[in-house]
Design a protein around this motif. Structure first.
Motif, PDB file in Angstrom:
ATOM      1  N   ASP A 208      16.052  13.280   1.891  1.00 48.02           N
ATOM      2  CA  ASP A 208      16.079  13.763   3.260  1.00 48.02           C
ATOM      3  C   ASP A 208      14.650  13.859   3.788  1.00 48.02           C
ATOM      4  N   VAL A 209      14.291  12.971   4.702  1.00 47.72           N
ATOM      5  CA  VAL A 209      12.950  12.970   5.281  1.00 47.72           C
ATOM      6  C   VAL A 209      12.962  13.901   6.489  1.00 47.72           C
ATOM      7  N   LYS A 210      12.231  15.016   6.362  1.00 49.88           N
ATOM      8  CA  LYS A 210      12.162  15.973   7.459  1.00 49.88           C
ATOM      9  C   LYS A 210      10.768  16.576   7.505  1.00 49.88           C
ATOM     10  N   VAL A 211      10.443  17.219   8.604  1.00 47.80           N
ATOM     11  CA  VAL A 211       9.128  17.832   8.774  1.00 47.80           C
ATOM     12  C   VAL A 211       8.896  18.828   7.643  1.00 47.80           C
ATOM     13  N   GLY A 212       7.718  18.706   7.006  1.00 43.93           N
ATOM     14  CA  GLY A 212       7.353  19.598   5.912  1.00 43.93           C
ATOM     15  C   GLY A 212       7.601  19.028   4.535  1.00 43.93           C
ATOM     16  N   SER A 213       8.515  18.052   4.408  1.00 45.97           N
ATOM     17  CA  SER A 213       8.766  17.491   3.078  1.00 45.97           C
ATOM     18  C   SER A 213       7.629  16.547   2.690  1.00 45.97           C
ATOM     19  N   LYS A 214       7.344  16.482   1.399  1.00 44.15           N
ATOM     20  CA  LYS A 214       6.300  15.589   0.892  1.00 44.15           C
ATOM     21  C   LYS A 214       6.936  14.243   0.607  1.00 44.15           C
ATOM     22  N   VAL A 215       6.325  13.181   1.112  1.00 49.53           N
ATOM     23  CA  VAL A 215       6.863  11.832   0.930  1.00 49.53           C
ATOM     24  C   VAL A 215       5.787  10.891   0.409  1.00 49.53           C
ATOM     25  N   THR A 216       6.238   9.838  -0.211  1.00 48.91           N
ATOM     26  CA  THR A 216       5.381   8.709  -0.562  1.00 48.91           C
ATOM     27  C   THR A 216       5.970   7.501   0.138  1.00 48.91           C
ATOM     28  N   ILE A 217       5.178   6.874   0.987  1.00 41.48           N
ATOM     29  CA  ILE A 217       5.634   5.723   1.767  1.00 41.48           C
ATOM     30  C   ILE A 217       4.923   4.480   1.265  1.00 41.48           C
ATOM     31  N   MET A 218       5.702   3.473   0.897  1.00 36.72           N
ATOM     32  CA  MET A 218       5.170   2.166   0.536  1.00 36.72           C
ATOM     33  C   MET A 218       5.248   1.285   1.781  1.00 36.72           C
ATOM     34  N   TYR A 219       4.158   0.595   2.102  1.00 38.51           N
ATOM     35  CA  TYR A 219       4.149  -0.235   3.299  1.00 38.51           C
ATOM     36  C   TYR A 219       3.300  -1.478   3.089  1.00 38.51           C
ATOM     37  N   THR A 220       3.502  -2.469   3.944  1.00 35.65           N
ATOM     38  CA  THR A 220       2.665  -3.667   3.970  1.00 35.65           C
ATOM     39  C   THR A 220       2.101  -3.807   5.371  1.00 35.65           C
ATOM     40  N   MET A 221       1.006  -4.497   5.478  1.00 29.58           N
ATOM     41  CA  MET A 221       0.427  -4.751   6.795  1.00 29.58           C
ATOM     42  C   MET A 221       0.999  -6.056   7.317  1.00 29.58           C
ATOM     43  N   LYS A 222       1.503  -6.021   8.541  1.00 31.89           N
ATOM     44  CA  LYS A 222       2.129  -7.193   9.132  1.00 31.89           C
ATOM     45  C   LYS A 222       1.601  -7.364  10.549  1.00 31.89           C
TER      46      LYS A 222
ATOM     47  N   TYR B 259       0.854  -1.173   0.000  1.00 29.79           N
ATOM     48  CA  TYR B 259       0.000   0.000   0.000  1.00 29.79           C
ATOM     49  C   TYR B 259       0.895   1.229   0.000  1.00 29.79           C
ATOM     50  N   GLN B 260       0.318   2.396  -0.260  1.00 32.40           N
ATOM     51  CA  GLN B 260       1.116   3.612  -0.204  1.00 32.40           C
ATOM     52  C   GLN B 260       0.307   4.749   0.407  1.00 32.40           C
ATOM     53  N   VAL B 261       1.018   5.659   1.023  1.00 29.77           N
ATOM     54  CA  VAL B 261       0.420   6.886   1.543  1.00 29.77           C
ATOM     55  C   VAL B 261       1.350   8.021   1.131  1.00 29.77           C
ATOM     56  N   THR B 262       0.762   9.123   0.664  1.00 29.99           N
ATOM     57  CA  THR B 262       1.531  10.284   0.229  1.00 29.99           C
ATOM     58  C   THR B 262       1.021  11.516   0.961  1.00 29.99           C
ATOM     59  N   GLY B 263       1.957  12.340   1.427  1.00 26.82           N
ATOM     60  CA  GLY B 263       1.565  13.571   2.092  1.00 26.82           C
ATOM     61  C   GLY B 263       2.742  14.234   2.762  1.00 26.82           C
ATOM     62  N   PRO B 264       2.491  15.372   3.395  1.00 25.65           N
ATOM     63  CA  PRO B 264       3.570  16.078   4.091  1.00 25.65           C
ATOM     64  C   PRO B 264       3.926  15.388   5.405  1.00 25.65           C
ATOM     65  N   VAL B 265       5.197  15.439   5.755  1.00 20.67           N
ATOM     66  CA  VAL B 265       5.679  14.846   6.998  1.00 20.67           C
ATOM     67  C   VAL B 265       5.377  15.805   8.154  1.00 20.67           C
ATOM     68  N   LEU B 266       4.755  15.284   9.207  1.00 21.37           N
ATOM     69  CA  LEU B 266       4.463  16.079  10.398  1.00 21.37           C
ATOM     70  C   LEU B 266       5.492  15.847  11.500  1.00 21.37           C
ATOM     71  N   GLU B 267       6.042  14.629  11.535  1.00 20.66           N
ATOM     72  CA  GLU B 267       6.980  14.266  12.601  1.00 20.66           C
ATOM     73  C   GLU B 267       7.876  13.130  12.122  1.00 20.66           C
ATOM     74  N   VAL B 268       9.131  13.148  12.547  1.00 24.42           N
ATOM     75  CA  VAL B 268      10.068  12.081  12.214  1.00 24.42           C
ATOM     76  C   VAL B 268      10.762  11.642  13.498  1.00 24.42           C
ATOM     77  N   LYS B 269      10.729  10.344  13.767  1.00 20.23           N
ATOM     78  CA  LYS B 269      11.452   9.754  14.899  1.00 20.23           C
ATOM     79  C   LYS B 269      12.303   8.613  14.368  1.00 20.23           C
ATOM     80  N   ASP B 270      13.143   8.041  15.228  1.00 24.07           N
ATOM     81  CA  ASP B 270      13.988   6.922  14.813  1.00 24.07           C
ATOM     82  C   ASP B 270      13.185   5.719  14.343  1.00 24.07           C
ATOM     83  N   ASP B 271      12.000   5.522  14.917  1.00 25.94           N
ATOM     84  CA  ASP B 271      11.227   4.316  14.621  1.00 25.94           C
ATOM     85  C   ASP B 271       9.913   4.567  13.887  1.00 25.94           C
TER      86      ASP B 271
END
Length: 95
Positions: free
Chosen positions: A61-75, A25-37
């Motif tokens: 560079d993933v940082k607050v405010g940048s637009k990202v597309t994240i690909m993920y699977t449900m586990k 699956y994928q989700v696209t949008g602006p980053v609100l928060e970034v942590k190690d995990d």
């Protein structure tokens, strides 16, 4: 010959479908928060928390405010099965 080639193609397609991994699956949008995990992404009015670890491939560079597309699977993290209710025995009708 064409029939054999077609059958081989169908067999190959069926085999790759059966052995494919979990759906992506994928989700696209602006980053609100970034942590190690994890990364928090805004999607519409929702905030999506997506976990990440040392194996997560990150490009750019993933940082607050940048637009990202994240690909993920449900586990599943855990599965706790409970015994289902026993089905009542069906009584046979006498004739």
């Amino acid at each position: 010959m064409k029939v054999i080639t077609a059958l081989m193609g169908i067999t190959l397609l069926a085999a790759t479908t059966v052995y494919a991994g979990p759906k992506s699956y994928q989700v696209t949008g602006p980053v609100l928060e970034v942590k190690d995990d994890m990364v928090v992404v805004q999607k519409g009015s929702e905030k999506w928390q997506i976990a990440k670890d040392k194996d997560t491939k990150i490009t750019g560079d993933v940082k607050v405010g940048s637009k990202v597309t994240i690909m993920y699977t449900m586990k599943a993290a855990s599965i706790d099965a409970k015994d289902g209710a026993a089905k009542p025995e069906k009584k046979e009708k006498k004739k």
